[in-house]
Design an enzyme around this catalytic site. Sequence first.
Site, mmCIF file in Angstrom:
data_model
loop_
_atom_site.group_PDB
_atom_site.id
_atom_site.type_symbol
_atom_site.label_atom_id
_atom_site.label_comp_id
_atom_site.label_asym_id
_atom_site.label_seq_id
_atom_site.Cartn_x
_atom_site.Cartn_y
_atom_site.Cartn_z
ATOM 1 N N LEU A 64 -30.189 7.298 31.996
ATOM 2 C CA LEU A 64 -30.971 6.073 32.093
ATOM 3 C C LEU A 64 -31.845 5.891 30.846
ATOM 4 O O LEU A 64 -32.033 6.834 30.074
ATOM 5 C CB LEU A 64 -31.837 6.145 33.364
ATOM 6 C CG LEU A 64 -31.000 6.225 34.647
ATOM 7 C CD1 LEU A 64 -31.774 6.852 35.800
ATOM 8 C CD2 LEU A 64 -30.485 4.834 35.024
ATOM 9 N N PRO A 65 -32.393 4.678 30.646
ATOM 10 C CA PRO A 65 -33.105 4.428 29.388
ATOM 11 C C PRO A 65 -34.352 5.305 29.184
ATOM 12 O O PRO A 65 -34.517 5.890 28.119
ATOM 13 C CB PRO A 65 -33.498 2.944 29.485
ATOM 14 C CG PRO A 65 -32.527 2.347 30.440
ATOM 15 C CD PRO A 65 -32.201 3.440 31.425
ATOM 16 N N THR A 95 -32.949 10.595 27.512
ATOM 17 C CA THR A 95 -33.952 11.174 26.612
ATOM 18 C C THR A 95 -35.327 10.732 27.100
ATOM 19 O O THR A 95 -35.651 9.539 27.062
ATOM 20 C CB THR A 95 -33.738 10.691 25.156
ATOM 21 O OG1 THR A 95 -32.436 11.069 24.739
ATOM 22 C CG2 THR A 95 -34.767 11.327 24.231
ATOM 23 N N LYS A 170 -34.554 18.041 21.757
ATOM 24 C CA LYS A 170 -34.063 16.706 21.383
ATOM 25 C C LYS A 170 -35.114 15.920 20.586
ATOM 26 O O LYS A 170 -34.816 15.359 19.533
ATOM 27 C CB LYS A 170 -33.680 15.947 22.662
ATOM 28 C CG LYS A 170 -33.426 14.470 22.517
ATOM 29 C CD LYS A 170 -32.057 14.167 21.988
ATOM 30 C CE LYS A 170 -31.901 12.671 21.736
ATOM 31 N NZ LYS A 170 -30.679 12.340 21.030
ATOM 32 N N LYS A 245 -38.419 4.752 20.092
ATOM 33 C CA LYS A 245 -38.727 5.353 21.402
ATOM 34 C C LYS A 245 -38.841 6.870 21.275
ATOM 35 O O LYS A 245 -39.788 7.477 21.774
ATOM 36 C CB LYS A 245 -37.624 4.988 22.401
ATOM 37 C CG LYS A 245 -37.799 5.606 23.777
ATOM 38 C CD LYS A 245 -36.523 5.551 24.599
ATOM 39 C CE LYS A 245 -36.095 6.946 24.947
ATOM 40 N NZ LYS A 245 -34.969 7.058 25.863
HETATM 41 P P1 NAD Z 1 -28.255 1.757 27.907
HETATM 42 O O1 NAD Z 1 -29.450 0.868 27.934
HETATM 43 O O2 NAD Z 1 -27.013 1.295 27.226
HETATM 44 O O3 NAD Z 1 -27.833 2.139 29.418
HETATM 45 C C1 NAD Z 1 -28.738 2.384 30.435
HETATM 46 C C2 NAD Z 1 -28.076 1.982 31.740
HETATM 47 O O4 NAD Z 1 -28.962 2.291 32.817
HETATM 48 C C3 NAD Z 1 -27.770 0.473 31.843
HETATM 49 O O5 NAD Z 1 -26.411 0.293 32.200
HETATM 50 C C4 NAD Z 1 -28.729 -0.014 32.925
HETATM 51 O O6 NAD Z 1 -28.197 -1.081 33.691
HETATM 52 C C5 NAD Z 1 -28.888 1.250 33.754
HETATM 53 N N1 NAD Z 1 -30.097 1.240 34.575
HETATM 54 C C6 NAD Z 1 -31.370 0.963 34.203
HETATM 55 N N2 NAD Z 1 -32.194 1.091 35.262
HETATM 56 C C7 NAD Z 1 -31.431 1.445 36.318
HETATM 57 C C8 NAD Z 1 -31.695 1.719 37.678
HETATM 58 N N3 NAD Z 1 -32.940 1.639 38.174
HETATM 59 N N4 NAD Z 1 -30.655 2.045 38.467
HETATM 60 C C9 NAD Z 1 -29.408 2.147 37.983
HETATM 61 N N5 NAD Z 1 -29.078 1.886 36.699
HETATM 62 C C10 NAD Z 1 -30.098 1.554 35.877
HETATM 63 O O7 NAD Z 1 -28.771 3.140 27.279
HETATM 64 P P2 NAD Z 1 -27.864 4.274 26.582
HETATM 65 O O8 NAD Z 1 -27.642 3.921 25.152
HETATM 66 O O9 NAD Z 1 -26.710 4.562 27.472
HETATM 67 O O10 NAD Z 1 -28.906 5.483 26.580
HETATM 68 C C11 NAD Z 1 -29.218 6.219 27.750
HETATM 69 C C12 NAD Z 1 -30.147 7.351 27.350
HETATM 70 O O11 NAD Z 1 -29.489 8.176 26.373
HETATM 71 C C13 NAD Z 1 -31.460 6.885 26.708
HETATM 72 O O12 NAD Z 1 -32.510 7.708 27.154
HETATM 73 C C14 NAD Z 1 -31.200 7.069 25.211
HETATM 74 O O13 NAD Z 1 -32.402 7.317 24.487
HETATM 75 C C15 NAD Z 1 -30.313 8.280 25.202
HETATM 76 N N6 NAD Z 1 -29.403 8.400 24.055
HETATM 77 C C16 NAD Z 1 -28.773 7.319 23.552
HETATM 78 C C17 NAD Z 1 -27.932 7.454 22.452
HETATM 79 C C18 NAD Z 1 -27.196 6.271 21.867
HETATM 80 O O14 NAD Z 1 -26.661 6.398 20.766
HETATM 81 N N7 NAD Z 1 -27.133 5.135 22.557
HETATM 82 C C19 NAD Z 1 -27.741 8.719 21.878
HETATM 83 C C20 NAD Z 1 -28.356 9.826 22.442
HETATM 84 C C21 NAD Z 1 -29.200 9.650 23.539
#
Ligand code: NAD
Length: 294
Positions: A64-65, A95, A170, A245
């Site tokens: 999740l975000p 994260t 991380k 973030k």
């Molecule tokens: P994203 O925003 O693409 O996806 C998050 C998902 O969570 C969305 O589909 C959203 O609808 C869902 N969501 C939000 N609240 C919700 C709830 N209450 N119930 C159910 N679903 C819910 O984010 P992401 O890029 O997939 O990143 C996820 C995590 O991984 C973050 O913490 C980010 O910092 C970390 N991360 C991202 C990357 C990257 O390159 N994108 C790399 C490493 C780590």
Amino acid sequence: MNIAFIGLGNMGAPMAMNLLKAGHALKVFDLNPAAMQALAEAGAQAALSPRAACDGAECVLTMLPAAAHVHSVLTADEGVLAGIAPDVPLIDSSTIDPASAQRFAELAARQGTPFADAPVSGGTGGAAAGTLTFMVGASPALFERIQPVLTAMGKHIVHCGGVGMGQTAKICNNLVLGVSMAAVAEAMSLGAALGIDTKILADIINTSSGRCWSSDTYNPYPGIVETAPASRGYSGGFGADLMLKDLGLATGAAKSVHQPAFMGALAEQLYQALSQRGDGRLDFSAIIKLYRDA
Ligand code: NAD
């Protein structure tokens, strides 16, 4: 194994796909119906709530975000902790800050649920290819138990210590990354302004003591590394707002242990300025715009 996966965004969706490919049975939940539909078409079962996704699960994953979303997904009436069976491992790969991970572990422990923080690096490319690095904070026994599940999504599964230490690893790594990218952007822009051929400058840095990933693999100056976002208008890659973030998590965690974070705080302000000018969705190497567009 029966697995519940909650959070099917840019990272979660390809990770869940790799669990399916490895032969696991998945129940998935996301607030976004289109995200669930894509996984359902690949063979997962769409659930009506995190609680429903946990029905029959032998392992639960969240991606999740931020910490607020994890808190709500875990503790809501229709949340994970209401549906997870006793002794089923709960793995959070979002994260977030180490203190929140430790708070969630305590909440979970009250009902006998073992909790691990397992944030990832490797980006969306690594998530799709199943080559992520997992930084795991868990007891040694829990680490042993969850390793086979993580192996379906990643190549390097590293036990960093107890709960919160995955997040600690991380955010410390991303602090280095945010600072080093800003430093390379500053140096490349200075060299260009002074008149040096930027390819020669990059070659010198990459064979000298300034060499780092931000310079030799992901150089922010356009045209230096063909595969880097800088050579395609800073599209794709790792968003500047995500870096912002993560730097906020690092400086917040530093405050909590009275530890100075001089460089992290400055880098955080630089990415804040980039975000404020409307470039938060660009790759984080676009930080060079603060130097070159001025
Ligand atoms: P994203 O925003 O693409 O996806 C998050 C998902 O969570 C969305 O589909 C959203 O609808 C869902 N969501 C939000 N609240 C919700 C709830 N209450 N119930 C159910 N679903 C819910 O984010 P992401 O890029 O997939 O990143 C996820 C995590 O991984 C973050 O913490 C980010 O910092 C970390 N991360 C991202 C990357 C990257 O390159 N994108 C790399 C490493 C780590």
